[in-house]
Write an enzyme that holds these catalytic residues in place. Sequence first.
Site, mmCIF file in Angstrom:
data_model
loop_
_atom_site.group_PDB
_atom_site.id
_atom_site.type_symbol
_atom_site.label_atom_id
_atom_site.label_comp_id
_atom_site.label_asym_id
_atom_site.label_seq_id
_atom_site.Cartn_x
_atom_site.Cartn_y
_atom_site.Cartn_z
ATOM 1 N N LYS A 50 0.725 -1.118 -0.062
ATOM 2 C CA LYS A 50 0.001 -0.009 0.390
ATOM 3 C C LYS A 50 0.936 1.659 -0.175
ATOM 4 O O LYS A 50 0.479 1.903 -1.085
ATOM 5 C CB LYS A 50 -0.896 -0.216 1.363
ATOM 6 C CG LYS A 50 -2.009 -1.209 1.375
ATOM 7 C CD LYS A 50 -2.406 -0.835 2.375
ATOM 8 C CE LYS A 50 -1.655 -1.792 3.888
ATOM 9 N NZ LYS A 50 -1.268 -2.705 3.798
ATOM 10 N N ARG A 54 -9.441 0.518 9.471
ATOM 11 C CA ARG A 54 -9.193 -0.267 9.983
ATOM 12 C C ARG A 54 -10.325 -1.048 10.669
ATOM 13 O O ARG A 54 -10.249 -2.717 10.651
ATOM 14 C CB ARG A 54 -7.635 -0.762 10.505
ATOM 15 C CG ARG A 54 -6.834 -0.748 9.979
ATOM 16 C CD ARG A 54 -5.365 -0.807 10.439
ATOM 17 N NE ARG A 54 -3.809 -0.871 11.033
ATOM 18 C CZ ARG A 54 -3.378 -0.297 9.740
ATOM 19 N NH1 ARG A 54 -3.324 0.788 9.398
ATOM 20 N NH2 ARG A 54 -2.488 -0.921 9.501
ATOM 21 N N ARG A 76 11.062 -5.795 5.297
ATOM 22 C CA ARG A 76 11.133 -4.260 4.517
ATOM 23 C C ARG A 76 12.301 -2.792 5.136
ATOM 24 O O ARG A 76 12.570 -3.399 6.793
ATOM 25 C CB ARG A 76 9.698 -3.493 5.105
ATOM 26 C CG ARG A 76 10.129 -2.582 4.714
ATOM 27 C CD ARG A 76 8.409 -2.032 4.752
ATOM 28 N NE ARG A 76 7.220 -1.993 6.270
ATOM 29 C CZ ARG A 76 5.770 -2.257 6.207
ATOM 30 N NH1 ARG A 76 5.762 -1.565 5.348
ATOM 31 N NH2 ARG A 76 5.159 -2.135 8.107
ATOM 32 N N ARG A 124 11.448 -1.389 10.600
ATOM 33 C CA ARG A 124 10.582 -0.815 12.065
ATOM 34 C C ARG A 124 10.315 -1.848 12.760
ATOM 35 O O ARG A 124 10.523 -2.577 12.491
ATOM 36 C CB ARG A 124 9.110 -0.831 10.804
ATOM 37 C CG ARG A 124 8.783 0.721 10.295
ATOM 38 C CD ARG A 124 7.507 0.661 9.360
ATOM 39 N NE ARG A 124 6.046 0.427 10.672
ATOM 40 C CZ ARG A 124 4.825 0.114 9.271
ATOM 41 N NH1 ARG A 124 5.039 0.570 8.485
ATOM 42 N NH2 ARG A 124 4.052 -0.730 10.539
ATOM 43 N N ARG A 182 0.142 -9.135 13.256
ATOM 44 C CA ARG A 182 -0.390 -7.509 12.672
ATOM 45 C C ARG A 182 -1.394 -8.357 11.504
ATOM 46 O O ARG A 182 -1.926 -7.883 11.565
ATOM 47 C CB ARG A 182 -0.029 -6.720 12.235
ATOM 48 C CG ARG A 182 0.590 -5.538 13.104
ATOM 49 C CD ARG A 182 2.039 -5.028 12.630
ATOM 50 N NE ARG A 182 1.878 -4.633 11.550
ATOM 51 C CZ ARG A 182 3.320 -4.175 10.250
ATOM 52 N NH1 ARG A 182 4.165 -4.793 10.857
ATOM 53 N NH2 ARG A 182 3.009 -3.711 9.719
#
Length: 216
Positions: free
Chosen positions: A13, A88, A127, A160, A171
């Site tokens: 996203k 969400r 990531r 992160r 998550r």
Amino acid sequence: MRILIMGPPGAGKGTQAVRIASFCEIPHVSTGDIFRAEIKGCTDLGRKITSYLDTGKLVPDEVTVEVIRKRLQQPDSHKGFLLDGFPRTIPQAKALDGILGEMGSALDLVLNIRVAPQALLKRLTGRRVCRKCGATYHLLYQVPQADGVCDSCGGELYQRSDDTVETVTNRLDVYQKQTAPLLDYYRERDLVREVDGELPIDQVWAEIEKLIRSFA
Ligand code: ADP
Ligand code: AMP
């Protein structure tokens, strides 16, 4: 245009949002980015929400909705916006309807980036993000030219704190239980368009660009 980009954590996203925002000349509104900036700035809000982000839990709806209400009241949102990471939950989606209704507007398009669950863990743990400009990289799929350095601004790349195996698992679970049901909420209004998020980044963008052009 008023666009919402959806998909599980790691679907791509944020990666596509940068291109969409630039192509449509609209602000990229990411609740995750707003929350991380609050935490970095050691604000009262940052202190209140830090444990939610660290564990991969959702920040309470009333806090999140107020953050979005303020953001969408800013003048740059009046010509349109790209929402990423909000809503969400169903209560957040209903609150968004209310906020947009007060502004006399509504969503035009919901893009759903589809990626099979087994690919997401690898995407998230690999990531890397630029500390300075927020650009996103991947150790295998979007490799920076120099190790640990941002191609666009030279900033330091970091991982992160919620991209660890344990937090990612939580998550993904939260997404399935609380966020995936939102797709049906928007499908009932025929707003959802599906995008194959397993294609290479440029091809995902080509699909999205085609969809957006068909709305213009
Ligand atoms: P999200 O915002 O949905 O959580 P990101 O855009 O941050 O996801 O992407 C998660 C990771 O996957 C990043 O490291 C990014 O570079 C990588 N990525 C994004 N899109 C693709 C893709 N189409 N193929 C392979 N890797 C991708
Ligand atoms: P993201 O950057 O979208 O992956 O979001 C990172 C984290 O911020 C999430 O795991 C949540 O803890 C929090 N967060 C972001 N957006 C929301 C939201 N709409 N509702 C609740 N929590 C959120």
